[in-house]
Design a protein around this motif. Structure first.
Motif, PDB file in Angstrom:
ATOM      1  N   PHE A   1       4.846  -1.402   6.304  1.00 54.65           N
ATOM      2  CA  PHE A   1       4.152  -0.822   7.455  1.00 54.65           C
ATOM      3  C   PHE A   1       3.246   0.303   6.979  1.00 54.65           C
ATOM      4  O   PHE A   1       3.665   1.154   6.188  1.00 54.65           O
ATOM      5  CB  PHE A   1       5.111  -0.263   8.507  1.00 54.65           C
ATOM      6  CG  PHE A   1       4.384   0.445   9.621  1.00 54.65           C
ATOM      7  CD1 PHE A   1       3.701  -0.287  10.585  1.00 54.65           C
ATOM      8  CD2 PHE A   1       4.340   1.834   9.684  1.00 54.65           C
ATOM      9  CE1 PHE A   1       2.997   0.355  11.591  1.00 54.65           C
ATOM     10  CE2 PHE A   1       3.649   2.480  10.692  1.00 54.65           C
ATOM     11  CZ  PHE A   1       2.976   1.735  11.650  1.00 54.65           C
ATOM     12  N   ALA A   2       2.007   0.294   7.463  1.00 61.50           N
ATOM     13  CA  ALA A   2       1.068   1.392   7.220  1.00 61.50           C
ATOM     14  C   ALA A   2       0.376   1.705   8.541  1.00 61.50           C
ATOM     15  O   ALA A   2      -0.172   0.793   9.184  1.00 61.50           O
ATOM     16  CB  ALA A   2       0.046   1.012   6.155  1.00 61.50           C
ATOM     17  N   HIS A   3       0.431   2.967   8.940  1.00 62.74           N
ATOM     18  CA  HIS A   3      -0.165   3.388  10.207  1.00 62.74           C
ATOM     19  C   HIS A   3      -1.655   3.615   9.991  1.00 62.74           C
ATOM     20  O   HIS A   3      -2.067   4.631   9.418  1.00 62.74           O
ATOM     21  CB  HIS A   3       0.514   4.656  10.706  1.00 62.74           C
ATOM     22  CG  HIS A   3       0.280   4.929  12.156  1.00 62.74           C
ATOM     23  ND1 HIS A   3       1.226   5.536  12.957  1.00 62.74           N
ATOM     24  CD2 HIS A   3      -0.767   4.675  12.975  1.00 62.74           C
ATOM     25  CE1 HIS A   3       0.766   5.650  14.183  1.00 62.74           C
ATOM     26  NE2 HIS A   3      -0.457   5.146  14.214  1.00 62.74           N
ATOM     27  N   ALA A   4      -2.464   2.675  10.443  1.00 58.85           N
ATOM     28  CA  ALA A   4      -3.900   2.706  10.209  1.00 58.85           C
ATOM     29  C   ALA A   4      -4.519   3.999  10.717  1.00 58.85           C
ATOM     30  O   ALA A   4      -4.153   4.512  11.784  1.00 58.85           O
ATOM     31  CB  ALA A   4      -4.562   1.508  10.897  1.00 58.85           C
ATOM     32  N   GLY A   5      -5.432   4.532   9.926  1.00 58.18           N
ATOM     33  CA  GLY A   5      -6.152   5.730  10.319  1.00 58.18           C
ATOM     34  C   GLY A   5      -5.484   7.024   9.939  1.00 58.18           C
ATOM     35  O   GLY A   5      -6.078   8.097  10.084  1.00 58.18           O
ATOM     36  N   THR A   6      -4.251   6.969   9.434  1.00 57.83           N
ATOM     37  CA  THR A   6      -3.577   8.183   8.984  1.00 57.83           C
ATOM     38  C   THR A   6      -3.693   8.279   7.470  1.00 57.83           C
ATOM     39  O   THR A   6      -4.001   7.305   6.775  1.00 57.83           O
ATOM     40  CB  THR A   6      -2.102   8.201   9.398  1.00 57.83           C
ATOM     41  OG1 THR A   6      -1.405   7.138   8.726  1.00 57.83           O
ATOM     42  CG2 THR A   6      -1.957   8.010  10.902  1.00 57.83           C
ATOM     43  N   GLY A   7      -3.428   9.467   6.943  1.00 56.77           N
ATOM     44  CA  GLY A   7      -3.612   9.698   5.520  1.00 56.77           C
ATOM     45  C   GLY A   7      -5.050  10.076   5.223  1.00 56.77           C
ATOM     46  O   GLY A   7      -5.972   9.747   5.976  1.00 56.77           O
ATOM     47  N   ARG A   8      -5.251  10.764   4.135  1.00 55.28           N
ATOM     48  CA  ARG A   8      -6.588  11.273   3.822  1.00 55.28           C
ATOM     49  C   ARG A   8      -7.603  10.168   3.607  1.00 55.28           C
ATOM     50  O   ARG A   8      -8.790  10.335   3.879  1.00 55.28           O
ATOM     51  CB  ARG A   8      -6.516  12.180   2.596  1.00 55.28           C
ATOM     52  CG  ARG A   8      -5.834  13.501   2.893  1.00 55.28           C
ATOM     53  CD  ARG A   8      -5.807  14.417   1.699  1.00 55.28           C
ATOM     54  NE  ARG A   8      -5.490  15.783   2.101  1.00 55.28           N
ATOM     55  CZ  ARG A   8      -5.342  16.783   1.242  1.00 55.28           C
ATOM     56  NH1 ARG A   8      -5.472  16.557  -0.049  1.00 55.28           N
ATOM     57  NH2 ARG A   8      -5.069  17.993   1.681  1.00 55.28           N
ATOM     58  N   ALA A   9      -7.145   9.036   3.129  1.00 58.25           N
ATOM     59  CA  ALA A   9      -8.064   7.909   2.927  1.00 58.25           C
ATOM     60  C   ALA A   9      -8.025   6.938   4.099  1.00 58.25           C
ATOM     61  O   ALA A   9      -8.663   5.888   4.052  1.00 58.25           O
ATOM     62  CB  ALA A   9      -7.720   7.186   1.625  1.00 58.25           C
TER      63      ALA A   9
ATOM     64  N   GLY B   1       0.822  -1.190   0.000  1.00 59.34           N
ATOM     65  CA  GLY B   1       0.000   0.000   0.000  1.00 59.34           C
ATOM     66  C   GLY B   1       0.863   1.251   0.000  1.00 59.34           C
ATOM     67  O   GLY B   1       2.063   1.222  -0.286  1.00 59.34           O
ATOM     68  N   PRO B   2       0.281   2.399   0.389  1.00 61.87           N
ATOM     69  CA  PRO B   2       0.994   3.674   0.270  1.00 61.87           C
ATOM     70  C   PRO B   2       1.819   4.050   1.494  1.00 61.87           C
ATOM     71  O   PRO B   2       2.298   5.169   1.581  1.00 61.87           O
ATOM     72  CB  PRO B   2      -0.156   4.671   0.077  1.00 61.87           C
ATOM     73  CG  PRO B   2      -1.271   4.084   0.885  1.00 61.87           C
ATOM     74  CD  PRO B   2      -1.147   2.587   0.741  1.00 61.87           C
ATOM     75  N   GLY B   3       1.979   3.127   2.440  1.00 60.91           N
ATOM     76  CA  GLY B   3       2.811   3.394   3.613  1.00 60.91           C
ATOM     77  C   GLY B   3       4.269   3.098   3.330  1.00 60.91           C
ATOM     78  O   GLY B   3       4.799   3.450   2.272  1.00 60.91           O
ATOM     79  N   LEU B   4       4.958   2.424   4.250  1.00 61.06           N
ATOM     80  CA  LEU B   4       6.375   2.117   4.092  1.00 61.06           C
ATOM     81  C   LEU B   4       6.554   0.798   3.345  1.00 61.06           C
ATOM     82  O   LEU B   4       6.106  -0.251   3.809  1.00 61.06           O
ATOM     83  CB  LEU B   4       7.063   2.019   5.454  1.00 61.06           C
ATOM     84  CG  LEU B   4       6.880   3.165   6.444  1.00 61.06           C
ATOM     85  CD1 LEU B   4       7.706   2.909   7.701  1.00 61.06           C
ATOM     86  CD2 LEU B   4       7.256   4.492   5.824  1.00 61.06           C
ATOM     87  N   HIS B   5       7.208   0.846   2.214  1.00 59.81           N
ATOM     88  CA  HIS B   5       7.636  -0.359   1.485  1.00 59.81           C
ATOM     89  C   HIS B   5       9.131  -0.483   1.775  1.00 59.81           C
ATOM     90  O   HIS B   5       9.936   0.321   1.304  1.00 59.81           O
ATOM     91  CB  HIS B   5       7.364  -0.211  -0.007  1.00 59.81           C
ATOM     92  CG  HIS B   5       7.685  -1.441  -0.806  1.00 59.81           C
ATOM     93  ND1 HIS B   5       6.726  -2.199  -1.430  1.00 59.81           N
ATOM     94  CD2 HIS B   5       8.877  -2.042  -1.075  1.00 59.81           C
ATOM     95  CE1 HIS B   5       7.302  -3.209  -2.057  1.00 59.81           C
ATOM     96  NE2 HIS B   5       8.605  -3.135  -1.860  1.00 59.81           N
ATOM     97  N   ILE B   6       9.506  -1.482   2.581  1.00 61.18           N
ATOM     98  CA  ILE B   6      10.861  -1.561   3.130  1.00 61.18           C
ATOM     99  C   ILE B   6      11.724  -2.478   2.264  1.00 61.18           C
ATOM    100  O   ILE B   6      11.331  -3.615   1.959  1.00 61.18           O
ATOM    101  CB  ILE B   6      10.833  -2.074   4.579  1.00 61.18           C
ATOM    102  CG1 ILE B   6       9.824  -1.262   5.414  1.00 61.18           C
ATOM    103  CG2 ILE B   6      12.217  -1.993   5.205  1.00 61.18           C
ATOM    104  CD1 ILE B   6       9.559  -1.839   6.790  1.00 61.18           C
ATOM    105  N   VAL B   7      12.910  -1.975   1.897  1.00 59.35           N
ATOM    106  CA  VAL B   7      13.801  -2.708   1.002  1.00 59.35           C
ATOM    107  C   VAL B   7      15.183  -2.814   1.652  1.00 59.35           C
ATOM    108  O   VAL B   7      15.737  -1.828   2.143  1.00 59.35           O
ATOM    109  CB  VAL B   7      13.920  -1.997  -0.361  1.00 59.35           C
ATOM    110  CG1 VAL B   7      14.804  -2.808  -1.319  1.00 59.35           C
ATOM    111  CG2 VAL B   7      12.542  -1.774  -0.979  1.00 59.35           C
ATOM    112  N   ASP B   8      15.736  -4.009   1.649  1.00 57.60           N
ATOM    113  CA  ASP B   8      17.083  -4.254   2.148  1.00 57.60           C
ATOM    114  C   ASP B   8      18.077  -3.861   1.059  1.00 57.60           C
ATOM    115  O   ASP B   8      18.125  -4.483  -0.010  1.00 57.60           O
ATOM    116  CB  ASP B   8      17.235  -5.729   2.507  1.00 57.60           C
ATOM    117  CG  ASP B   8      18.575  -6.060   3.166  1.00 57.60           C
ATOM    118  OD1 ASP B   8      19.516  -5.261   3.036  1.00 57.60           O
ATOM    119  OD2 ASP B   8      18.667  -7.138   3.795  1.00 57.60           O
TER     120      ASP B   8
END
Length: 526
Positions: free
Chosen positions: A225-233, A205-212
């Motif tokens: 990681f995506a912090h639920a409830g944040t962001g306009r959507a 999704g539009p949160g953190l896409h973590i790459v080594d």
């Protein structure tokens, strides 16, 4: 001292010496006004009587300028800018985001920059591109559809003789499609693509896409990681992020990898130490944040405060002056808004970066603003350079970003419709309006930081003193000592810090003398 270390020390000392020499030779007489589309090659335009050439300024000199045309985008635009210093040669390079790709500019002679080459966009042109650096590799993302993360080996720039070169990426990470931004934690070796849309094979999704990216040429997926409830959507969209190995006042989180996300409607604080099981710690909002745009932010070096800009509060008329919010994050579980700083105009604040006690802000139509945070409750502007002289309104033109981390003191500004500016706040001034009546303030800055083998401690004293530079590990054990060294007043000198034999980690550098005590956190990476 090893040959590699000697070369590194020499390069760093040469960079500082070049900067100091140029500063010492600046004439108080302003040069003839040059045209905006020209490179100011070989002729510094000092800030005199409120102008450097045609640009309003305070305490910032113009070293050079490259127009869009000279960067190969006469019909396009600039966006992000970052920097890279070659550890072997000491040369400094500007990595310039262009609508058509990424430009690599050699600024080792800041008065005569030249375009070494370009890395074309992976798919389509885009007004949004972002660049960070890890272990001599640039990582580039864009909002262009299907762009992925381009990885480019910057050491290719060393031997270019026929310019400019059109380069190809060293590798491309295709686990994500378009991304608005990318951050690399140089201490951990993980990259964080944010604001992704489409082509996300891991469904982050539009949160953190973590790459080594610890092996930069072989980037691999690490987690989401995506912090639920944040962001306009409410989807956890992150517009920008800074991730650190935490070493601040909240000892409950010491040594953990903590991310501070600017998530449109809130600031997200999360623990991403375990990439397969990251979790939210807290979030921070303010009364208008649901209707504006939490855009970007940066920690102070002691991890005590988080400075945050909002891209729409000025635009929507909710504040009358450029407003930077300063958050107290001493308790990561309970951050709170400590104070706000208001700039001199109503321009939109866009990107900001902290170096020592100064914050460098790229505030669109009002350009670069440099603010002193020594008194955190009463920040004060000490320097500025306006790349968009025609207006200071709340519009999306002018300075997109800035990069203040070169050892030479050169500062980059990418201006959307204008080009690349190389400027320098004079090292011997502490106030825009007048000199400090008590003499130059003492200062200590580390370049680069983090570093692997050797760094330079750029030290200036407020009075003559004999000093020692001592490095302590986290247990308080002395691991490096340099000195004694006798230094004069008001002159910046470079002291090499050889950490080649130290393990990776956080250390404290303490400079002490009969009338001097200065400390800085330093980070050694391997």
């Amino acid at each position: 001292m090893s040959g590699k270390l000697a070369r590194s020390v020499f390069a760093l000392l040469a960079a500082v010496a070049t900067g100091l020499s140029a500063a010492a030779q600046w004439s108080p007489t302003q040069e003839a006004v040059a045209q905006q589309d020209a490179v100011f090659a070989g002729s510094v335009e000092p800030c005199a009587d409120g102008f450097a050439a045609t640009y309003p300024c305070g305490n910032v000199d113009l070293l050079s300028f490259m127009s869009k045309a000279e960067l190969g985008v006469a019909e396009g635009s600039l966006n992000d800018v970052w920097g890279w210093t070659d550890s072997q040669t000491g040369k400094e390079y500007a990595l310039v985001g262009l609508s058509s790709g990424t430009g690599f500019v050699d600024i080792s002679d800041p008065e005569a920059p030249w375009l070494v080459g370009t890395l074309p966009t992976q798919t389509l042109q885009s007004s949004w591109r972002d660049i960070k650096v890890y272990r001599d590799h640039a990582l580039v993302v864009s909002e262009a559809s299907g762009h992925g993360i381009q990885v480019f080996d910057l050491t290719q720039l060393r031997n270019v003789t026929v310019k400019p070169v059109t380069f190809s990426p060293t590798a491309v990470y295709t686990g994500v499609g378009s991304s608005h931004n990318i951050f690399v934690n140089e201490e951990s070796g993980f990259a964080y693509a944010v604001g992704s849309r489409g082509g996300d094979l891991a469904n982050c999704g539009p949160g953190l896409h973590i790459v080594d990216v610890r092996t930069p040429e072989q980037p691999t997926f690490a987690g989401c990681f995506a912090h639920a409830g944040t962001g306009r959507a409410g989807s956890g969209y992150s517009h920008d992020v800074q991730c650190v190995i935490y070493d601040g006042p909240d000892t409950d989180h010491t040594g953990r990898e903590i991310c501070f996300g600017s998530n449109e409607t809130a600031i997200s604080i999360a623990d991403v130490t375990d990439k397969q099981a990251p979790f939210a710690i807290s979030l921070a909002t303010y009364p208008i944040s649901q209707n504006t745009y939490v855009h970007q932010g940066w920690l102070t070096e002691d991890h005590r405060y988080f400075l945050q800009n909002d891209e729409l509060d000025e635009r929507n008329g909710l504040v009358s002056l450029t407003t930077t919010r300063i958050w107290d994050v001493a308790d990561l579980d309970a951050p709170f808004l400590l104070t706000t700083y208001e700039g001199p105009s109503g321009a939109i604040d866009h990107n900001l970066y902290v170096l020592g006690s100064w914050v460098y802000m790229a505030n669109y139509q009002s350009g670069l603003r440099v603010v002193d945070l020594t008194d955190i409750l009463n920040p004060r502007e000490i320097a500025f350079f306006d790349t968009f002289p025609s207006s200071d309104a709340a519009g999306f033109s002018g300075a997109w970003s800035t990069y203040p981390y070169f050892a030479s003191g050169s500062v980059l500004i990418s201006s959307i419709g204008e080009g690349l500016f190389v400027v320098r706040p004079p090292l011997n001034k502490t106030n825009v309006d007048d000199e400090d009546p008590n003499g130059p303030a003492a200062s200590l800055n580390i370049f680069p930081n983090p570093f692997a083998d050797v760094a330079l401690a750029a030290l200036r004293l407020s009075e003559p003193d004999e000093i020692r530079a001592t490095v302590y590990d986290i247990l308080g054990r002395r691991v490096i000592e340099v000195g004694p060294i006798r230094l004069p007043q008001g002159v910046t000198r470079g002291i090499p810090i050889d950490a080649a034999g130290l393990p990776a980690g956080r250390y404290v550098l303490r400079v002490s003398g009969s009338s001097t005590i200065l400390t800085r956190l330093i980070t050694v990476v391997k």
